[in-house]
Design a protein around this motif. Structure first.
Motif, PDB file in Angstrom:
ATOM      1  N   ASP A 128       0.472  -1.412   0.105  1.00  0.00           N
ATOM      2  CA  ASP A 128      -0.512  -0.013  -0.080  1.00  0.00           C
ATOM      3  C   ASP A 128       1.151   1.010  -0.114  1.00  0.00           C
ATOM      4  O   ASP A 128       0.728   2.230  -0.483  1.00  0.00           O
TER       5      ASP A 128
ATOM      6  N   GLN B 144       3.603   1.227  -8.718  1.00  0.00           N
ATOM      7  CA  GLN B 144       2.666  -0.395  -9.074  1.00  0.00           C
ATOM      8  C   GLN B 144       3.400  -1.654  -7.710  1.00  0.00           C
ATOM      9  O   GLN B 144       4.682  -1.309  -7.810  1.00  0.00           O
TER      10      GLN B 144
ATOM     11  N   CYS C 234       3.570   1.233  -1.166  1.00  0.00           N
ATOM     12  CA  CYS C 234       4.263   1.871  -2.537  1.00  0.00           C
ATOM     13  C   CYS C 234       3.247   2.231  -3.554  1.00  0.00           C
ATOM     14  O   CYS C 234       3.868   2.920  -5.057  1.00  0.00           O
ATOM     15  N   ARG C 235       2.188   1.993  -3.870  1.00  0.00           N
ATOM     16  CA  ARG C 235       1.599   2.083  -4.191  1.00  0.00           C
ATOM     17  C   ARG C 235       0.873   3.381  -3.867  1.00  0.00           C
ATOM     18  O   ARG C 235       0.849   4.458  -4.997  1.00  0.00           O
TER      19      ARG C 235
END
Length: 239
Positions: free
Chosen positions: A64, A72, A66-67
């Motif tokens: 989460d 991605q 990272c996003r």
């Protein structure tokens, strides 16, 4: 050549009724990991996790983060092979007999029982746990119905082979697991003895990663126990 990151789960809930969940600190550690990967634009082609809650929560929080950072992160698969060895079961089934026959174990157990404060209990429990698990690895004890050390190593190696062989050339993948399977990967790369492999398992910090390069049968260590995402030494934990 591909790159595989093996990530140890963030800090779990030691000495709580349910160990298999992240502590508040563990949740922070996992978030910092994902933020670090996002800042450095580290992108993974595939990811998987072992079946433990602490492993799944670590990958969920890191993914989460990272996003949210604009990078991605793949939806992870769950591989039973990356579960930790059954250390709690070994301790539960073996300790009563060892307390009757082994003076060293009795002393370590007494030290744990008389310890106070979370830091003291962590330290004394770890010494007791290491002593009992070392006997299990050396096959001096083998509780009925509990996976042996050899069976555990075979399982973890099988999971590595299965996951890595299912991908494409030159990909970067992430495996969220525990200290034991990471040590087995080290054994695979460096041809370690069983005892050395166990010693490596005690060294993995919570939410650290170890990187390996792979291609076909080649499996080579690139880095071990990295924790560049954690700047505060007080947040570095082993248990």
């Amino acid at each position: 050549m591909g790159n595989v990151f093996l990530i140890r789960h963030a800090q779990a809930s030691f000495l709580e009724p349910n160990y298999d969940k992240l502590s508040e600190l563990g949740e922070v550690q996992a978030g910092l990991l994902g933020e670090y990967w996002a800042r450095h634009r580290i992108v993974f082609d595939r990811a998987c996790t072992g079946p433990c809650v602490r492993q799944k929560e670590t990958i969920a929080i890191a993914g989460d983060a990272c996003r949210k950072g604009g990078v991605q992160f793949p939806d992870p698969l769950v591989f039973r092979e990356f579960d930790e060895y059954q250390g709690e079961a070994v301790l539960e089934h073996s300790l009563p007999g060892l307390l009757e026959t082994d003076q060293t174990i009795r002393g370590l157990h007494a030290a744990f029982q008389s310890s106070s404060g979370l830091a003291g209990r962590r330290a004394t429990f770890q010494k007791l746990f290491e002593a009992v698990i070392s006997k299990w690895v050396r096959e001096e004890i083998g509780p009925p119905g509990v996976e042996t050390w050899r069976e555990f190593c075979s399982r973890a190696n099988s999971g590595l082979t299965k996951f890595l062989s299912a991908g494409s050339r030159g990909e970067r993948v992430a495996i969220f697991t525990s200290g034991g399977p990471i040590a087995v990967a080290m054994q695979r790369a460096l041809q370690l003895s069983a005892e050395s492999t166990l010693n490596v398992s005690w060294m993995s910090r919570n939410c650290s990663w170890s990187e390996f390069i792979f291609s076909g049968e080649q499996f080579t260590l690139s880095s071990f126990n990295c924790h560049a995402h954690i700047d505060d030494a007080a947040m570095l934990t082993y248990r």
